[in-house]
Design a protein around this motif. Structure first.
Motif, mmCIF file in Angstrom:
data_model
loop_
_atom_site.group_PDB
_atom_site.id
_atom_site.type_symbol
_atom_site.label_atom_id
_atom_site.label_comp_id
_atom_site.label_asym_id
_atom_site.label_seq_id
_atom_site.Cartn_x
_atom_site.Cartn_y
_atom_site.Cartn_z
ATOM 1 N N GLU A 53 -52.577 107.772 -18.994
ATOM 2 C CA GLU A 53 -53.271 107.300 -17.804
ATOM 3 C C GLU A 53 -52.356 106.326 -17.077
ATOM 4 O OE1 GLU A 53 -56.847 105.529 -19.289
ATOM 5 O OE2 GLU A 53 -57.676 107.444 -19.926
ATOM 6 N N ASP A 54 -52.277 106.463 -15.762
ATOM 7 C CA ASP A 54 -51.406 105.599 -14.963
ATOM 8 C C ASP A 54 -52.156 105.130 -13.725
ATOM 9 O OD1 ASP A 54 -49.482 104.400 -13.392
ATOM 10 O OD2 ASP A 54 -48.261 106.193 -13.152
ATOM 11 N N ALA A 55 -52.598 103.882 -13.760
ATOM 12 C CA ALA A 55 -53.312 103.297 -12.628
ATOM 13 C C ALA A 55 -52.385 102.423 -11.779
ATOM 14 C CB ALA A 55 -54.489 102.477 -13.127
ATOM 15 N N GLN A 56 -51.100 102.360 -12.143
ATOM 16 C CA GLN A 56 -50.167 101.470 -11.452
ATOM 17 C C GLN A 56 -49.387 102.159 -10.334
ATOM 18 O OE1 GLN A 56 -50.358 98.234 -12.395
ATOM 19 N NE2 GLN A 56 -51.922 99.013 -13.773
ATOM 20 N N GLY A 98 -55.787 105.619 -6.681
ATOM 21 C CA GLY A 98 -56.415 106.274 -7.819
ATOM 22 C C GLY A 98 -55.576 106.208 -9.072
ATOM 23 N N VAL A 99 -55.860 107.136 -9.980
ATOM 24 C CA VAL A 99 -55.251 107.135 -11.309
ATOM 25 C C VAL A 99 -54.701 108.523 -11.615
ATOM 26 C CG1 VAL A 99 -55.699 106.757 -13.766
ATOM 27 C CG2 VAL A 99 -56.927 105.398 -12.067
ATOM 28 N N CYS A 110 -42.564 117.623 -20.326
ATOM 29 C CA CYS A 110 -43.363 118.547 -19.519
ATOM 30 C C CYS A 110 -44.829 118.290 -19.852
ATOM 31 C CB CYS A 110 -43.005 119.987 -19.856
ATOM 32 S SG CYS A 110 -41.257 120.357 -19.614
ATOM 33 N N TYR A 111 -45.686 118.317 -18.824
ATOM 34 C CA TYR A 111 -47.090 117.965 -19.043
ATOM 35 C C TYR A 111 -47.954 118.431 -17.880
ATOM 36 C CZ TYR A 111 -45.261 114.170 -16.173
ATOM 37 O OH TYR A 111 -44.623 113.449 -15.191
ATOM 38 N N ASP A 112 -49.253 118.432 -18.119
ATOM 39 C CA ASP A 112 -50.234 118.685 -17.074
ATOM 40 C C ASP A 112 -50.638 117.337 -16.492
ATOM 41 O OD1 ASP A 112 -50.264 121.423 -17.740
ATOM 42 O OD2 ASP A 112 -51.755 121.062 -19.290
ATOM 43 N N GLU A 113 -50.774 117.290 -15.168
ATOM 44 C CA GLU A 113 -51.090 116.027 -14.488
ATOM 45 C C GLU A 113 -52.122 116.272 -13.397
ATOM 46 O OE1 GLU A 113 -48.193 112.635 -13.162
ATOM 47 O OE2 GLU A 113 -48.129 114.227 -11.657
ATOM 48 N N ALA A 114 -53.018 115.298 -13.243
ATOM 49 C CA ALA A 114 -54.007 115.345 -12.166
ATOM 50 C C ALA A 114 -54.152 113.950 -11.579
ATOM 51 C CB ALA A 114 -55.352 115.844 -12.695
ATOM 52 N N LEU A 169 -56.893 111.386 -9.807
ATOM 53 C CA LEU A 169 -58.308 111.126 -9.577
ATOM 54 C C LEU A 169 -58.467 109.834 -8.779
ATOM 55 C CD1 LEU A 169 -59.684 111.736 -13.195
ATOM 56 C CD2 LEU A 169 -59.507 113.387 -11.336
ATOM 57 N N THR A 170 -59.437 109.830 -7.881
ATOM 58 C CA THR A 170 -59.763 108.578 -7.204
ATOM 59 C C THR A 170 -60.327 107.622 -8.259
ATOM 60 O OG1 THR A 170 -62.038 109.216 -6.716
ATOM 61 C CG2 THR A 170 -60.346 109.823 -5.070
ATOM 62 N N HIS A 171 -60.463 106.373 -7.907
ATOM 63 C CA HIS A 171 -60.998 105.397 -8.872
ATOM 64 C C HIS A 171 -62.415 105.773 -9.307
ATOM 65 C CE1 HIS A 171 -57.585 102.734 -8.734
ATOM 66 N NE2 HIS A 171 -57.603 102.793 -7.409
ATOM 67 N N GLU A 172 -63.219 106.256 -8.374
ATOM 68 C CA GLU A 172 -64.584 106.667 -8.710
ATOM 69 C C GLU A 172 -64.579 107.894 -9.620
ATOM 70 O OE1 GLU A 172 -68.620 106.306 -8.940
ATOM 71 O OE2 GLU A 172 -67.245 104.895 -7.990
ATOM 72 N N GLU A 173 -63.728 108.872 -9.310
ATOM 73 C CA GLU A 173 -63.609 110.060 -10.163
ATOM 74 C C GLU A 173 -63.129 109.676 -11.564
ATOM 75 O OE1 GLU A 173 -62.465 113.526 -6.914
ATOM 76 O OE2 GLU A 173 -60.880 112.230 -7.712
ATOM 77 N N PHE A 174 -62.178 108.749 -11.618
ATOM 78 C CA PHE A 174 -61.658 108.324 -12.913
ATOM 79 C C PHE A 174 -62.742 107.617 -13.733
ATOM 80 C CE2 PHE A 174 -59.549 105.252 -15.723
ATOM 81 C CZ PHE A 174 -58.849 106.148 -16.525
ATOM 82 N N LYS A 175 -63.562 106.828 -13.075
ATOM 83 C CA LYS A 175 -64.669 106.158 -13.768
ATOM 84 C C LYS A 175 -65.598 107.196 -14.393
ATOM 85 C CE LYS A 175 -68.561 103.088 -12.792
ATOM 86 N NZ LYS A 175 -69.308 102.398 -11.759
ATOM 87 N N ASN A 176 -65.959 108.223 -13.631
ATOM 88 C CA ASN A 176 -66.811 109.301 -14.149
ATOM 89 C C ASN A 176 -66.114 110.081 -15.260
ATOM 90 O OD1 ASN A 176 -68.848 108.640 -12.354
ATOM 91 N ND2 ASN A 176 -68.136 110.079 -10.799
ATOM 92 N N TYR A 177 -64.841 110.361 -15.071
ATOM 93 C CA TYR A 177 -64.041 111.064 -16.078
ATOM 94 C C TYR A 177 -64.023 110.280 -17.388
ATOM 95 C CZ TYR A 177 -59.784 112.736 -18.409
ATOM 96 O OH TYR A 177 -58.866 113.194 -19.327
ATOM 97 N N SER A 178 -63.828 108.981 -17.311
ATOM 98 C CA SER A 178 -63.800 108.136 -18.504
ATOM 99 C C SER A 178 -65.138 108.145 -19.229
ATOM 100 C CB SER A 178 -63.421 106.696 -18.138
ATOM 101 O OG SER A 178 -62.107 106.658 -17.645
#
Length: 95
Positions: free
Chosen positions: A17-20, A25-26, A49-53, A55-64
């Motif tokens: 997770e990268d919020a910086q 978003g994150v 190599c990795y999968d990345e998405a 998310l807005t802060h609100e989406e990340f809150k719901n995701y968490s």
């Protein structure tokens, strides 16, 4: 919520997770794998190599919240399996 994952690469191992990196978003990442490659001079280097998405802060809150619930359900399921197996061992006179 539908997450749009994209394949990405980096020479540095990314955080899950990268919020910086963005104030909007994150970045979330999964399936991080390292690969060894050769450069122009035939010298080895490591790439991740990795999968990345994103998310807005609100989406990340719901995701968490969803991740927390999923982990709790999984842990409960694992504990139920262990409890059932322990009971079988007790009833069978092994414990």
């Amino acid at each position: 919520m539908q997450i749009e994952w994209k394949r990405a690469e980096s020479r540095n191992k990314p955080a899950l997770e990268d919020a910086q990196s963005s104030i909007d978003g994150v970045y979330i990442r999964r399936n991080i794998e390292s690969q060894t490659r050769l450069d122009d001079k035939n010298e080895e280097y490591t790439i991740f190599c990795y999968d990345e998405a994103f998310l807005t802060h609100e989406e990340f809150k719901n995701y968490s919240l969803i991740q927390d619930v999923a982990n709790t359900v999984s842990l409960k399921h694992d504990n139920d399996i262990i409890d059932a197996y322990t009971l079988q061992l007790i009833e069978g006179g092994i414990l």
